[in-house]
Design a protein around this motif. Structure first.
Motif, mmCIF file in Angstrom:
data_model
loop_
_atom_site.group_PDB
_atom_site.id
_atom_site.type_symbol
_atom_site.label_atom_id
_atom_site.label_comp_id
_atom_site.label_asym_id
_atom_site.label_seq_id
_atom_site.Cartn_x
_atom_site.Cartn_y
_atom_site.Cartn_z
ATOM 1 N N TRP A 158 -8.962 3.344 -9.121
ATOM 2 C CA TRP A 158 -8.574 4.432 -8.206
ATOM 3 C C TRP A 158 -7.141 4.871 -8.472
ATOM 4 C CZ3 TRP A 158 -11.182 1.032 -4.092
ATOM 5 C CH2 TRP A 158 -12.551 1.363 -4.000
ATOM 6 N N PHE A 159 -6.252 3.915 -8.749
ATOM 7 C CA PHE A 159 -4.871 4.299 -9.084
ATOM 8 C C PHE A 159 -4.860 5.173 -10.342
ATOM 9 C CE2 PHE A 159 -3.386 0.029 -7.112
ATOM 10 C CZ PHE A 159 -3.359 0.600 -5.842
ATOM 11 N N ALA A 160 -5.650 4.792 -11.333
ATOM 12 C CA ALA A 160 -5.673 5.539 -12.597
ATOM 13 C C ALA A 160 -6.209 6.951 -12.405
ATOM 14 C CB ALA A 160 -6.509 4.798 -13.634
ATOM 15 N N ASP A 161 -6.961 7.151 -11.324
ATOM 16 C CA ASP A 161 -7.522 8.477 -11.051
ATOM 17 C C ASP A 161 -6.546 9.347 -10.268
ATOM 18 O OD1 ASP A 161 -9.602 10.375 -11.141
ATOM 19 O OD2 ASP A 161 -10.260 9.833 -9.131
ATOM 20 N N SER A 162 -5.287 8.910 -10.168
ATOM 21 C CA SER A 162 -4.283 9.662 -9.413
ATOM 22 C C SER A 162 -3.218 10.192 -10.360
ATOM 23 C CB SER A 162 -3.627 8.761 -8.362
ATOM 24 O OG SER A 162 -2.730 7.855 -9.003
ATOM 25 N N ALA A 163 -2.304 10.964 -9.809
ATOM 26 C CA ALA A 163 -1.221 11.517 -10.633
ATOM 27 C C ALA A 163 -0.129 10.499 -10.892
ATOM 28 C CB ALA A 163 -0.625 12.751 -9.947
ATOM 29 N N ASP A 164 -0.059 9.416 -10.097
ATOM 30 C CA ASP A 164 1.024 8.446 -10.269
ATOM 31 C C ASP A 164 0.503 7.023 -10.083
ATOM 32 O OD1 ASP A 164 3.414 7.142 -10.514
ATOM 33 O OD2 ASP A 164 4.488 8.337 -9.026
ATOM 34 N N PRO A 165 -0.187 6.477 -11.108
ATOM 35 C CA PRO A 165 -0.722 5.117 -10.988
ATOM 36 C C PRO A 165 0.374 4.068 -10.745
ATOM 37 C CG PRO A 165 -1.631 6.232 -12.922
ATOM 38 C CD PRO A 165 -0.527 7.098 -12.406
ATOM 39 N N ASP A 166 1.568 4.261 -11.360
ATOM 40 C CA ASP A 166 2.653 3.288 -11.171
ATOM 41 C C ASP A 166 3.001 3.151 -9.691
ATOM 42 O OD1 ASP A 166 4.028 2.878 -14.152
ATOM 43 O OD2 ASP A 166 3.106 4.826 -13.884
ATOM 44 N N ALA A 167 3.143 4.295 -9.008
ATOM 45 C CA ALA A 167 3.509 4.271 -7.593
ATOM 46 C C ALA A 167 2.418 3.601 -6.765
ATOM 47 C CB ALA A 167 3.756 5.692 -7.090
ATOM 48 N N GLY A 168 1.156 3.855 -7.123
ATOM 49 C CA GLY A 168 0.063 3.231 -6.388
ATOM 50 C C GLY A 168 0.095 1.723 -6.483
ATOM 51 N N LEU A 169 0.284 1.200 -7.695
ATOM 52 C CA LEU A 169 0.304 -0.254 -7.884
ATOM 53 C C LEU A 169 1.532 -0.876 -7.223
ATOM 54 C CD1 LEU A 169 -0.933 -2.781 -9.062
ATOM 55 C CD2 LEU A 169 0.146 -2.232 -11.260
ATOM 56 N N LEU A 170 2.703 -0.229 -7.370
ATOM 57 C CA LEU A 170 3.918 -0.744 -6.727
ATOM 58 C C LEU A 170 3.756 -0.759 -5.209
ATOM 59 C CD1 LEU A 170 6.879 -1.628 -6.690
ATOM 60 C CD2 LEU A 170 7.529 0.795 -6.817
ATOM 61 N N GLY A 171 3.222 0.316 -4.658
ATOM 62 C CA GLY A 171 3.005 0.372 -3.206
ATOM 63 C C GLY A 171 2.057 -0.720 -2.741
ATOM 64 N N PHE A 172 1.004 -0.955 -3.520
ATOM 65 C CA PHE A 172 0.044 -1.995 -3.142
ATOM 66 C C PHE A 172 0.709 -3.365 -3.151
ATOM 67 C CE2 PHE A 172 -3.389 -5.036 -4.232
ATOM 68 C CZ PHE A 172 -4.131 -4.898 -3.065
ATOM 69 N N ARG A 173 1.567 -3.595 -4.132
ATOM 70 C CA ARG A 173 2.268 -4.886 -4.162
ATOM 71 C C ARG A 173 3.164 -5.025 -2.928
ATOM 72 N NH1 ARG A 173 6.516 -7.483 -8.608
ATOM 73 N NH2 ARG A 173 6.897 -9.363 -7.377
ATOM 74 N N LYS A 174 3.874 -3.966 -2.563
ATOM 75 C CA LYS A 174 4.774 -4.040 -1.404
ATOM 76 C C LYS A 174 3.993 -4.284 -0.115
ATOM 77 C CE LYS A 174 8.557 -1.128 -3.153
ATOM 78 N NZ LYS A 174 9.240 0.187 -3.005
ATOM 79 N N VAL A 175 2.887 -3.566 0.059
ATOM 80 C CA VAL A 175 2.080 -3.760 1.266
ATOM 81 C C VAL A 175 1.509 -5.172 1.285
ATOM 82 C CG1 VAL A 175 -0.006 -3.007 2.488
ATOM 83 C CG2 VAL A 175 1.515 -1.308 1.495
ATOM 84 N N SER A 176 1.050 -5.637 0.122
ATOM 85 C CA SER A 176 0.481 -6.986 0.046
ATOM 86 C C SER A 176 1.541 -8.049 0.309
ATOM 87 C CB SER A 176 -0.170 -7.209 -1.317
ATOM 88 O OG SER A 176 -1.280 -6.346 -1.479
ATOM 89 N N ASP A 177 2.752 -7.830 -0.199
ATOM 90 C CA ASP A 177 3.828 -8.782 0.082
ATOM 91 C C ASP A 177 4.123 -8.840 1.584
ATOM 92 O OD1 ASP A 177 4.069 -9.394 -2.559
ATOM 93 O OD2 ASP A 177 5.857 -8.174 -2.929
ATOM 94 N N ALA A 178 4.047 -7.674 2.237
ATOM 95 C CA ALA A 178 4.367 -7.625 3.665
ATOM 96 C C ALA A 178 3.246 -8.206 4.518
ATOM 97 C CB ALA A 178 4.645 -6.179 4.082
ATOM 98 N N LEU A 179 2.006 -8.016 4.088
ATOM 99 C CA LEU A 179 0.875 -8.387 4.950
ATOM 100 C C LEU A 179 0.012 -9.509 4.389
ATOM 101 C CD1 LEU A 179 -0.462 -4.867 6.036
ATOM 102 C CD2 LEU A 179 0.902 -6.440 7.388
ATOM 103 N N GLY A 180 0.358 -9.991 3.180
ATOM 104 C CA GLY A 180 -0.529 -10.929 2.494
ATOM 105 C C GLY A 180 -0.840 -12.192 3.270
ATOM 106 N N LYS A 181 0.048 -12.603 4.162
ATOM 107 C CA LYS A 181 -0.179 -13.840 4.907
ATOM 108 C C LYS A 181 -0.942 -13.610 6.208
ATOM 109 C CE LYS A 181 3.779 -16.250 2.926
ATOM 110 N NZ LYS A 181 5.106 -16.853 3.151
#
Length: 997
Positions: free
Chosen positions: A544-567
């Motif tokens: 899904w990220f690759a199907d967007s205009a900015d895959p880098d931002a999608g993956l970085l955002g997912f990491r940030k959200v996961s870091d915040a909520l992963g626990k």
């Protein structure tokens, strides 16, 4: 002679037990004089019972025996049938699987002898053996007969299981190669002069080139030619074109023996619009300059098969470097995926569930996935350069480019689907990829694939199982090895090298593959439950990220959200178990900066993405109720407004996420077809949210300073886009403040209290915090910035009666109470209605003044150096043009037309059209331009995270705006051209309707 009932019943039962569906008809056929000698032969019944369709096999056998020329021929056939098991199995197997080959045998009754031989060379014939089989064919008709005879032997080995599906497909491709050579030889013999003038090579493409042909398929070819020594090139190309055309006709045309297969040359440069034959240099020039991504994908299968093979090899070698550079092209992966989607979209709705080749989970999904991986990694790994899907898939698994288990499952599924395709086509030798619906057909196909207990049910189950495997794996195939490369969990498993992983990420559109790999490692490494769930989710999310205009931002955002909520226990469970939540999150994170920024300030809002109604904007009443309840519980005005701004941030995220997902669509819900609906939804949602925030702030300020009651009644009037319910994400709130001292209150104290309320509201809403500020703009008040921020109703009345200018009447068209004392708000509207809807409309002087103001604004307020054709607010045909045109109609006709008395631009425009004040076409032109300009402003804010009226200059941001507006990757220029065209047409209407040109 009458058959005793007991004997009949016994035979009837025996035939049923052997798989006959019409035992009565079978008995009659067995009683035929041609088969009377074998009627009770158990070997014959056992062999018939082992076929896909015993009834069909028996009928075909009777026809074949009857077609023998004399008793000697019949006796030879039957004796061989009884004594030679290989012939018995092959012949009856073909007759029970293919009505078309039974027809061929009935027409050519001696061809059964082609199935008698059982030597090692006969088990796996190649091109040379097939060439010998076709050697005696001297004309197109005899070539067809010889082709079918060879086809008969391939089918016999196939249905008996002597060869597997891959070998059968390879033999069919070898037979096609021999047939093309024979057809070209006939064409050359018919025109020796043409043959002498050129070297002509036939390049097989598609399944023939890949050595994996079907029973009935177009044979895709490309022709390349060179002049022989001493021949003019143009003359040679004309001669080669005549030879190629004749060869195609020999194979494709229908005569008494039917057709062989169509020869399709449409994969050539420029398709059917291009020349049939080109020189090698002409091919090279085209592929170097003009070819699209799919054309290089097609060249993966290119293989010289006929004519001048040395020239054919030159062709393949010359184009190979271009093929293996294709993955470096911009938008490579989106181009391939888009082509795949287009194929699925073009399947008729009634056939998509039966489409074996092109449907979801079908053969084409496997082939596209394998070809993408070949193009990405074949640059550096020559072992992947195979035209055969199964061979390439095996090499991808061996090299770690595809997980070993995934490769094995796909191989199994692909073999099953190809076997199913072969059995469907073999029956009548017709080109089809649709699974039949008739039970008799399904039973025959199921039995031919070894399903004997419940063939129809078993076939349906197996088909569904294999297509679901392909659907699950075909996109994940591209992403899962990226995780294996960084997670390093299974020792000894071949895995993607770091460099290969980078190659793949670049092909997917990642600008910083090293950072992407670091994010993947942080998310997927380790043996924790969290890492295990991430490894399950990420392959799909990466797609899904690759199907967007900015895959880098999608993956970085997912990491940030996961870091915040992963626990938190619910976060990963939500993404794993709620089908829509993961895709919604991927779309939101990779579409721009605004929504991720809002989400990262309060990551728990991700829960909205899994709620079925979670992205529907909430109404103003519910918002006010929540905010006012929070204000009552808060300690002090600052805390209360902080809470209100937190609600605003969450609801802004809800609106932005709903807008993005409605715009892009998801696998489960299509994109909103009407862009106007999306604009209206955002405008209503942001305006309601702003009004509720102001209401809560007003309550908090009054409560802290004066308790429950302010010494003056106080109301906030929305103006501009706020009053018109047309706020965009980055809009300020244009307002007027009005107060009216309570009975018995001191007027000066009341005025001071009102002024203090305004000052405190503005201060609190702009305090630095994690939440976006809400800027209050009161510049539309009487006397502008020089006038007091808040006035009494009487002061407004006195000012408007004595000093009001026409622009103020125009501004008041948008006035609508949004917060505070409702009765006072209504009184203000009653006061200004005569100003904004003047009786008998505007005089000529007033109209001239409005036009002068508009012209002055265009000249003075356009930013220096800005392109007026691309400014969504002040530019040609933009928001301002449309709104001033509509507002002039409201000022002139609002007194007489109730429908024009609205603060909303689109409603007023529709009312003007309904009243006949503007032609339908002109109204549609203005509406289209206004909606487009509004969407551009929304897109800019969503993508950049800050407001703007013009298209971004950064390439990636511009591409993201284009995606939001519905354009495919690589179509930014088309977007800008469309914007200029639509707004240019709107400006022409404005010139006529507003300026009177």
């Amino acid at each position: 002679m009458t058959v005793p009932q007991g004997r009949r019943s016994s035979t009837f039962t025996r035939l049923l037990r052997h798989g006959f569906t019409d035992p009565s008809a079978a008995e009659r056929l067995l009683d035929d004089p041609a088969l009377s000698a074998l009627r009770d032969d158990p070997l014959l019944l056992d062999a018939l019972g082992a076929t896909a369709d015993p009834d069909l096999a028996l009928l075909g056998l009777v026809r074949l025996v009857e077609a023998q020329g004399d008793d000697l021929g019949r006796r030879e056939l039957l004796d061989t049938l009884v004594t030679a098991k290989p012939l018995r199995d092959r012949l009856l197997g073909v007759l029970g699987a293919s009505e078309a080959l039974a027809d061929h045998l009935a027409r050519h009754p001696l061809d059964w002898r082609a199935l008698v031989t059982y030597e090692s060379a006969d088990l796996h014939p190649g091109v040379a053996e097939f060439e010998r089989g076709l050697a005696d064919a001297a004309d197109p008709e005899s070539l067809r007969v010889a082709y079918r005879r060879c086809l008969l032997s391939i089918a016999a080995r196939d249905v008996c299981g002597t060869t597997d599906v891959a070998q059968a497909a390879a033999e069919l491709a070898d037979l096609a190669t021999a047939t093309l050579r024979a057809a070209l030889a006939q064409a050359r013999a018919a025109a020796p002069g043409d043959a002498a003038q050129c070297r002509l090579a036939v390049i097989a493409m598609g399944k023939c080139g890949g050595h994996e042909l079907n029973y009935v398929s177009d044979v895709d070819v490309i022709f390349v030619a060179e002049a022989t020594e001493g021949t003019d090139e143009d003359k040679a190309i004309r001669a080669a074109t005549r030879l190629a055309s004749h060869m195609m006709r020999i194979c494709s045309e229908t005569n008494v023996e039917g057709t062989i297969w169509p020869v399709d040359a449409n994969l050539r440069p420029e398709g059917r619009n291009g020349p049939l034959v080109r020189t090698l240099s002409s091919h090279l020039a085209y592929y170097q300059r003009w070819a699209k991504t799919w054309e290089f994908q097609a060249l993966l299968k290119a293989r010289p098969v006929a004519g001048d093979l040395a020239l054919g090899e030159e062709y393949v070698e010359a184009l190979a470097p271009l093929v293996w550079q294709a993955a470096e092209r911009e938008n490579f992966v989106p181009d391939v995926q888009k082509m795949r989607r287009r194929v699925v979209e073009n399947i008729p709705a009634g056939e998509v569930d039966r489409e074996l080749k092109l449907g979801p989970g079908g053969l084409r999904d496997v082939e596209f996935a394998v070809q993408m991986l070949q193009l990405v990694h074949g640059r550096s790994d020559r072992s992947l350069r195979s035209g055969s899907t199964l061979v390439a898939l095996q090499a991808l698994g061996a090299g770690g480019y595809v997980g070993r288990v995934d490769a094995a499952q796909l191989d199994d599924a692909y073999r099953f689907l190809r076997s199913l395709e072969h059995r469907i086509q073999l029956y009548r030798l017709r080109r089809t990829h649709l699974v039949p619906e008739d039970d008799a057909d399904l039973r025959r196909i199921g039995r031919s694939l070894g399903m004997r207990t419940e063939p129809i049910t078993e076939l349906g189950r197996a088909w569904k199982r294999h297509t679901s495997v392909v659907r699950r794996l075909h996109e994940k195939l591209f992403y899962r090895p990226l995780l294996d490369a960084v997670a390093q969990l299974a020792p000894g498993e071949a895995r993607l090298s770091t460099e290969a992983a980078r190659e793949r990420l670049v092909a997917l559109g990642y600008a910083d593959p090293s950072a992407a790999l670091r994010h993947l490692e942080a998310l997927a490494s380790g043996v924790t439950r969290k890492a295990a769930i991430q490894r399950t989710l990420l392959p799909v999310l990466l797609g899904w990220f690759a199907d967007s205009a900015d895959p880098d931002a999608g993956l970085l955002g997912f990491r940030k959200v996961s870091d915040a909520l992963g626990k938190t226990p619910w976060y990963l469970r939500l993404l794993r178990d709620e089908g829509a939540a993961a895709e919604n999150l991927a779309r939101v994170l990779s579409a721009g900066r605004l929504a991720p920024d809002l989400l990262l300030r309060a990551p728990e809002a991700v829960a909205l993405l899994g709620d079925q109604g979670g992205l529907e904007p909430r109404c103003r009443a519910h918002l006010e109720q929540e905010i006012l309840a929070a204000v009552r519980r808060a300690e002090g005005a600052e805390h209360a407004v902080t809470v209100a701004r937190g609600v605003r941030r969450r609801e802004m995220f809800r609106t932005a996420a709903g807008d993005l997902i409605g715009t892009y669509g998801t696998e489960d819900s299509p994109a909103e077809a009407d862009p106007g609906t999306l604009v209206d939804r955002v405008g209503d949602a942001v305006s309601d949210l702003t009004a509720a925030t102001l209401a809560g702030t007003l309550r908090a300020v009054v409560r802290e300073g004066w308790g429950d009651t302010l010494p003056t009644r106080f109301a906030v009037i929305g103006m501009g886009r706020f009053g018109g319910h047309e706020l965009s994400y980055g809009s300020d709130a244009d307002v007027l403040f009005v107060h009216e001292p309570r009975e018995g209150a001191d007027e000066q104290e009341a005025a001071k209290a009102a002024a203090k309320v305004v000052a405190e509201m503005r201060r609190l809403l702009q305090l630095p915090s994690a939440d976006p500020p809400l800027l209050i703009d009161a510049d539309l008040r009487p006397e502008g910035r020089s006038g007091p921020l808040v006035r009494t109703l009487g002061s407004y009345e006195a000012y408007y009666r004595r000093w009001s200018l026409v622009w103020e009447s125009q501004a008041l068209l948008r006035a609508e109470p949004v917060a505070g004392d409702e009765e006072l708000g209504r009184a203000f509207i009653e006061l200004v209605d005569p100003l904004r809807y003047p009786a008998e409309g505007l005089g000529e002087d007033a109209v001239r003044e409005i036009r002068r103001l508009k012209a002055r604004m265009e000249a003075e307020r356009m930013p220096r150096g800005a392109d007026p054709t691309l400014n969504a607010k002040l530019g040609r045909g933009g928001l301002s043009d449309v709104e001033w045109t509509v507002q002039l109609l409201q000022l002139e006709h609002g007194w007489a037309e109730p429908g024009l008395r609205t603060t909303r631009t689109r409603q007023a425009l529709a009312a003007a059209c309904a009243a006949g004040l503007i032609p339908t076409q002109d109204a549609a032109t203005l509406d289209e331009a206004w909606v487009l300009a509004a969407r551009v402003r929304n897109a800019v804010m969503l993508v950049r995270g800050r407001a703007g009226d013009t298209f971004p200059s950064d390439g990636r941001e511009l591409a993201a705006v284009a995606r939001y507006l519905g354009y495919d990757p690589g179509h930014v220029g088309e977007m800008l051209d469309d914007y200029r065209r639509i707004t240019r047409r709107a400006r022409a209407v404005v010139e006529e309707r507003f300026y009177g040109a």
